[in-house]
Write an enzyme that holds these catalytic residues in place. Structure first.
Site, PDB file in Angstrom:
ATOM      1  N   HIS A   1     -41.241  26.218  74.811  1.00 63.49           N
ATOM      2  CA  HIS A   1     -41.201  25.497  73.544  1.00 63.49           C
ATOM      3  C   HIS A   1     -40.242  24.317  73.580  1.00 63.49           C
ATOM      4  O   HIS A   1     -40.637  23.196  73.258  1.00 63.49           O
ATOM      5  CB  HIS A   1     -40.801  26.445  72.410  1.00 63.49           C
ATOM      6  CG  HIS A   1     -40.553  25.741  71.110  1.00 63.49           C
ATOM      7  ND1 HIS A   1     -41.542  25.498  70.189  1.00 63.49           N
ATOM      8  CD2 HIS A   1     -39.418  25.201  70.588  1.00 63.49           C
ATOM      9  CE1 HIS A   1     -41.037  24.836  69.164  1.00 63.49           C
ATOM     10  NE2 HIS A   1     -39.745  24.651  69.376  1.00 63.49           N
TER      11      HIS A   1
ATOM     12  N   GLY B   1     -40.248  15.532  62.249  1.00 64.28           N
ATOM     13  CA  GLY B   1     -39.340  16.346  63.040  1.00 64.28           C
ATOM     14  C   GLY B   1     -38.777  17.478  62.210  1.00 64.28           C
ATOM     15  O   GLY B   1     -38.931  18.648  62.565  1.00 64.28           O
ATOM     16  N   PRO B   2     -38.120  17.172  61.065  1.00 66.74           N
ATOM     17  CA  PRO B   2     -37.752  18.268  60.159  1.00 66.74           C
ATOM     18  C   PRO B   2     -39.034  18.969  59.706  1.00 66.74           C
ATOM     19  O   PRO B   2     -39.875  18.362  59.040  1.00 66.74           O
ATOM     20  CB  PRO B   2     -37.049  17.542  59.004  1.00 66.74           C
ATOM     21  CG  PRO B   2     -36.567  16.252  59.605  1.00 66.74           C
ATOM     22  CD  PRO B   2     -37.617  15.867  60.598  1.00 66.74           C
ATOM     23  N   LEU B   3     -39.191  20.192  60.079  1.00 65.82           N
ATOM     24  CA  LEU B   3     -40.496  20.847  59.936  1.00 65.82           C
ATOM     25  C   LEU B   3     -40.927  20.963  58.482  1.00 65.82           C
ATOM     26  O   LEU B   3     -40.125  21.179  57.586  1.00 65.82           O
ATOM     27  CB  LEU B   3     -40.459  22.220  60.611  1.00 65.82           C
ATOM     28  CG  LEU B   3     -40.369  22.145  62.134  1.00 65.82           C
ATOM     29  CD1 LEU B   3     -40.124  23.523  62.737  1.00 65.82           C
ATOM     30  CD2 LEU B   3     -41.627  21.525  62.732  1.00 65.82           C
TER      31      LEU B   3
ATOM     32  N   PHE C   1     -30.970  19.212  40.858  1.00 61.73           N
ATOM     33  CA  PHE C   1     -32.018  19.678  41.759  1.00 61.73           C
ATOM     34  C   PHE C   1     -32.373  18.647  42.828  1.00 61.73           C
ATOM     35  O   PHE C   1     -33.290  18.868  43.622  1.00 61.73           O
ATOM     36  CB  PHE C   1     -33.257  20.094  40.967  1.00 61.73           C
ATOM     37  CG  PHE C   1     -32.978  21.204  39.992  1.00 61.73           C
ATOM     38  CD1 PHE C   1     -32.255  22.318  40.388  1.00 61.73           C
ATOM     39  CD2 PHE C   1     -33.402  21.123  38.680  1.00 61.73           C
ATOM     40  CE1 PHE C   1     -31.965  23.343  39.485  1.00 61.73           C
ATOM     41  CE2 PHE C   1     -33.125  22.132  37.775  1.00 61.73           C
ATOM     42  CZ  PHE C   1     -32.404  23.251  38.176  1.00 61.73           C
TER      43      PHE C   1
ATOM     44  N   HIS D   1     -39.611  19.055  74.456  1.00 60.39           N
ATOM     45  CA  HIS D   1     -40.530  20.113  74.033  1.00 60.39           C
ATOM     46  C   HIS D   1     -41.880  19.927  74.726  1.00 60.39           C
ATOM     47  O   HIS D   1     -42.783  19.294  74.179  1.00 60.39           O
ATOM     48  CB  HIS D   1     -40.711  20.087  72.516  1.00 60.39           C
ATOM     49  CG  HIS D   1     -39.439  20.317  71.748  1.00 60.39           C
ATOM     50  ND1 HIS D   1     -38.517  19.318  71.537  1.00 60.39           N
ATOM     51  CD2 HIS D   1     -38.949  21.433  71.151  1.00 60.39           C
ATOM     52  CE1 HIS D   1     -37.498  19.809  70.844  1.00 60.39           C
ATOM     53  NE2 HIS D   1     -37.737  21.080  70.592  1.00 60.39           N
TER      54      HIS D   1
ATOM     55  N   HIS E   1     -26.750  23.994  36.019  1.00 60.78           N
ATOM     56  CA  HIS E   1     -27.550  22.791  35.853  1.00 60.78           C
ATOM     57  C   HIS E   1     -26.704  21.516  35.761  1.00 60.78           C
ATOM     58  O   HIS E   1     -27.258  20.430  35.623  1.00 60.78           O
ATOM     59  CB  HIS E   1     -28.408  22.910  34.588  1.00 60.78           C
ATOM     60  CG  HIS E   1     -29.596  23.794  34.741  1.00 60.78           C
ATOM     61  ND1 HIS E   1     -29.514  25.085  35.207  1.00 60.78           N
ATOM     62  CD2 HIS E   1     -30.921  23.565  34.509  1.00 60.78           C
ATOM     63  CE1 HIS E   1     -30.728  25.628  35.236  1.00 60.78           C
ATOM     64  NE2 HIS E   1     -31.590  24.715  34.827  1.00 60.78           N
TER      65      HIS E   1
ATOM     66  N   GLU F   1     -39.799  20.562  43.822  1.00 58.75           N
ATOM     67  CA  GLU F   1     -38.985  19.367  44.036  1.00 58.75           C
ATOM     68  C   GLU F   1     -39.019  18.881  45.485  1.00 58.75           C
ATOM     69  O   GLU F   1     -39.141  17.676  45.738  1.00 58.75           O
ATOM     70  CB  GLU F   1     -37.524  19.627  43.629  1.00 58.75           C
ATOM     71  CG  GLU F   1     -37.314  19.834  42.142  1.00 58.75           C
ATOM     72  CD  GLU F   1     -37.430  21.298  41.732  1.00 58.75           C
ATOM     73  OE1 GLU F   1     -37.097  21.598  40.575  1.00 58.75           O
ATOM     74  OE2 GLU F   1     -37.834  22.124  42.587  1.00 58.75           O
TER      75      GLU F   1
ATOM     76  N   GLY G   1     -43.785  26.579  62.844  1.00 61.13           N
ATOM     77  CA  GLY G   1     -42.567  26.214  62.130  1.00 61.13           C
ATOM     78  C   GLY G   1     -42.857  25.498  60.829  1.00 61.13           C
ATOM     79  O   GLY G   1     -42.209  25.756  59.807  1.00 61.13           O
TER      80      GLY G   1
ATOM     81  N   HIS H   1     -41.355  17.614  66.873  1.00 56.96           N
ATOM     82  CA  HIS H   1     -40.690  17.940  68.139  1.00 56.96           C
ATOM     83  C   HIS H   1     -41.639  17.765  69.317  1.00 56.96           C
ATOM     84  O   HIS H   1     -41.216  17.500  70.436  1.00 56.96           O
ATOM     85  CB  HIS H   1     -40.139  19.363  68.104  1.00 56.96           C
ATOM     86  CG  HIS H   1     -41.169  20.418  67.869  1.00 56.96           C
ATOM     87  ND1 HIS H   1     -41.571  20.782  66.599  1.00 56.96           N
ATOM     88  CD2 HIS H   1     -41.898  21.178  68.724  1.00 56.96           C
ATOM     89  CE1 HIS H   1     -42.486  21.729  66.690  1.00 56.96           C
ATOM     90  NE2 HIS H   1     -42.711  21.977  67.967  1.00 56.96           N
TER      91      HIS H   1
END
Length: 669
Positions: free
Chosen positions: A255, A99-101, A439, A11, A475, A413, A144, A51
């Site tokens: 990108h 990394g996980p936005l 959850f 990137h 639940h 959460e 993002g 990224h």
């Protein structure tokens, strides 16, 4: 450009447009010392748009953190310290794995909360800005990050908490993988942050006459953000991705892929570099950048003087600081743990857990946490402890102050998970967070990252089965226990009674790894271990243990189903069948034991086996084998009293006993 071009993927665009921002931060604003990446007095920097890892790696190289030019050349390759996304514990100077936005900004919020809590533990009387524990958390975020729901959760909470030590720079470049963000986003992000209660500034480097990287204006905005301590700060900076690449700037192509040899060469010409030279580094420029090490050394020395003065005046607090920094538990802390008398009517393990937390409050000040608006259900509140909240936000029910201990995450959460990670990353405190087990799905991305970083975060997930009853299938967790057991490094604990819960908490705190306490809503019998041949709950620490011995068949239970296995044992005994009951609260702890212990608990010679757990059954084949059987729930639940649901779904002693007889018959055949 060259790093991405060499490996063929990556990137480059955001790293190009953010380069002036990152260089300004590391050279002029960030309090850091490249010679000591773990200096407690440092500011923290979080690259939420992970990224764009080169944004960080290049500053670490320029600043002298031990990242070399060869490391930049080895970007995204096997064995390098410059992987595709920054990884905590791998590269010096990387504060968190991103990394996980949206995760990074959540971590930054957690760090800001931890900084305030730690100041309250160590130096609450100091004037603002006068404590060695005062510092800032900086984060860079992308479009993002702003689109991911988790960022909404944590930003809302950060504004409510008035985290004035948090400064976020938003790279508003209008581009994502699918090119122009107008295809999916049209809201005014800065206005949203104003509505959250943040201090917001807007800057644009796009001008009517082209593009002007006004670094001085950004510098002044960052200084203003530092001065505004009553709220977190948000700087919306409009940039052009991939600037100044002549053909691929402001495109989705910049990108997430290499620019191509021709575009790299053309961009080098624009910048005044020789297009034929890869990874050009001018000695004079590098020497200039490395001067930041002297700045860091000077700042570190000033801090040490302040820290020494504080230490001299606060011997007890200094001792606490040293203990928490080393993540060492105090001598005799286990003496505070409760024990519960035998009780056939029983106690819910969530209630036992709440009793443990309240008992530990006086002896473990590092332990703090709360719930996603379920405190009265999760029982995560330590008795008598104030809430962590600005004074004017306290309520009649929840009294508190900015340095309090009870966290209120609201119904957020996923945000809670990322915040817990940030708290654990920041320093020596030990956070926990609660919600219903079902959850945990909302938290899974954050839980996975906690496990990737092996952070000492504890999840208190209650209402752990169909045993929650009337709330019904929405639940009632079914697949969750084994789905969580599938995450590497996560220790999933489902204690079978109140005393198992005590040992589970003790073991979790001693091990200091990611752990999930899965606890019941319904009352469970507190086993009488003083008579009747039942073993001590100490076996919990080894993951599984022989609760009641036998030689013909093994009944394996977890949580609320251990008592069902004991009832089945009694029924089988009346028929002359000797059943061993194994309580297996933690599969991960048991699998970590040596082979001799595992064979002692589950002798290979006893092939007749039955597992019973109110969840999916297929993975239990690992323990019951081809002659065994598994009693559980392989479908969604129902709304009714939990006793009725257990009866209708066949989670009963009678069915366990019948399965044991069938297993014995298969072995004999």
């Amino acid at each position: 450009m060259d790093s991405v071009q060499k490996v063929g993927n990556g990137h480059p665009g955001t790293a190009m447009s953010l380069a002036p921002v990152a260089y300004l931060l590391y050279q002029r604003l960030l309090r850091h010392d490249p010679a000591d990446p773990h200096w407690p007095g440092r500011d923290r920097f979080v690259l939420s748009c992970g990224h764009s890892s080169l944004t960080l790696y290049i500053q670490l190289y320029l600043s002298g953190y031990g990242v070399t030019l060869e490391d930049l050349e080895a970007y995204r390759t096997w064995g390098s310290i410059t992987p595709g996304h920054p990884e905590h514990g791998l590269t010096p100077g990387v504060e968190t794995t991103t990394g996980p936005l949206g995760q990074g900004i959540g971590n930054a919020v957690g760090m800001a909360m931890a900084a305030r809590r730690e100041r309250g533990l160590y130096d609450p009387e100091a004037e603002p800005g006068r404590s060695p524990f005062d510092h800032y958390i900086y984060a860079f975020v992308s479009d993002g990050d702003m689109e991911e729901g988790i960022s909404h959760e944590v930003a809302s909470l950060a504004g409510h908490q008035r985290l004035g030590n948090l400064i976020v720079v938003y790279d508003d470049n209008y581009i994502s993988i699918e090119d122009d963000t107008q295809i999916a986003k049209s809201e005014d992000v800065a206005a949203r942050y104003e509505a959250y209660g943040w201090h917001v500034q807007r800057l644009s480097w796009r001008t009517p006459n082209g593009y002007h990287e006004d670094v001085q204006a950004l510098y002044q905005a960052l200084l203003a953000a530092k001065e505004h301590t009553e709220a977190p700060s948000f700087i919306a900076l409009t940039t052009i991705i991939g600037w100044p690449a002549p053909h691929k700037q402001n495109t989705g192509a910049a990108h997430g892929s290499a620019l191509g040899a021709d575009e790299v060469a053309a961009t080098k010409e624009v910048l005044g570099f020789d297009p034929a030279v890869n990874f050009p580094v001018e000695d004079e420029a590098l020497a200039h950048a490395r001067q930041v090490a002297e700045r860091g050394k000077s700042l570190h020395a000033e801090w040490e003087q302040s820290f020494a003065a504080w230490s001299e005046a606060n011997a007890d607090r200094r001792a606490l600081f040293d203990r928490l920094s080393a993540r060492v538990l105090p001598d005799g802390w286990t003496d505070a743990l409760p024990s519960f008398p035998a009780d056939a009517k029983g106690m819910a393990t969530r209630k036992a857990s709440g009793t443990v937390l309240s008992a530990l409050a006086p002896v473990l000040p590092e332990l703090w946490g709360g719930s996603a608006d379920l405190a009265e259900s999760n029982l995560t509140t330590m008795d008598g402890q104030p809430s962590f909240i600005p004074v004017d936000h306290q309520t009649a029910m929840w009294r508190g102050n900015p340095y309090g201990r009870t966290l209120h995450f609201g119904i957020r959460e996923h945000g809670m998970g990322a915040i817990l990670n940030g708290i654990a990353l920041h320093g020596g405190t030990r956070p926990y967070g609660g919600t219903f087990l079902v959850f945990s799905d909302y938290m899974r991305g954050s839980v996975r990252l906690a496990c990737l970083m092996e952070l000492p975060v504890t999840y208190v997930w209650t209402h752990d089965s169909i045993g929650l009853g009337e709330d019904g299938p929405t639940h009632q967790p079914i697949e969750h226990l084994w789905a969580l057991r599938a995450i590497p490094h996560l220790e999933v604990i489902r204690p079978g009674d109140a005393n198992e819960t005590v040992v589970a908490w003790r073991t979790v705190l001693e091990r200091a790894r990611p752990a999930a306490m899965c606890l019941t809503r319904q009352a469970l019998p507190v086993f009488d271990r003083s008579s009747g041949g039942l073993a001590s709950a100490e076996g919990v620490a080894r993951g599984a243990y022989v609760l009641a011995d036998g030689s013909d068949v093994i009944l394996i239970g977890t949580g609320s189903e251990v008592s069902i296995a004991l009832e089945a044992r009694d029924q089988l005994a009346a028929e002359g069948i000797s059943a061993r009951v194994v309580s297996m609260p933690c599969v991960e702890w048991f699998n970590a034991q040596d082979d001799s212990y595992r064979r002692e608990v589950l002798p290979p010679t006893i092939r007749a086996r039955v597992s019973v757990e109110a969840g999916i059954t297929e993975p239990w084949r690992l323990f019951v084998g081809d002659a065994g059987a598994s009693i559980g729930v392989d479908h969604f639940g129902a709304s009714a009293a939990y006793q009725k649901i257990y009866q209708e779904f066949g989670i009963t002693a009678e069915r366990v006993a019948a399965a044991a007889r069938d297993s014995l018959a298969r072995v004999r055949d």
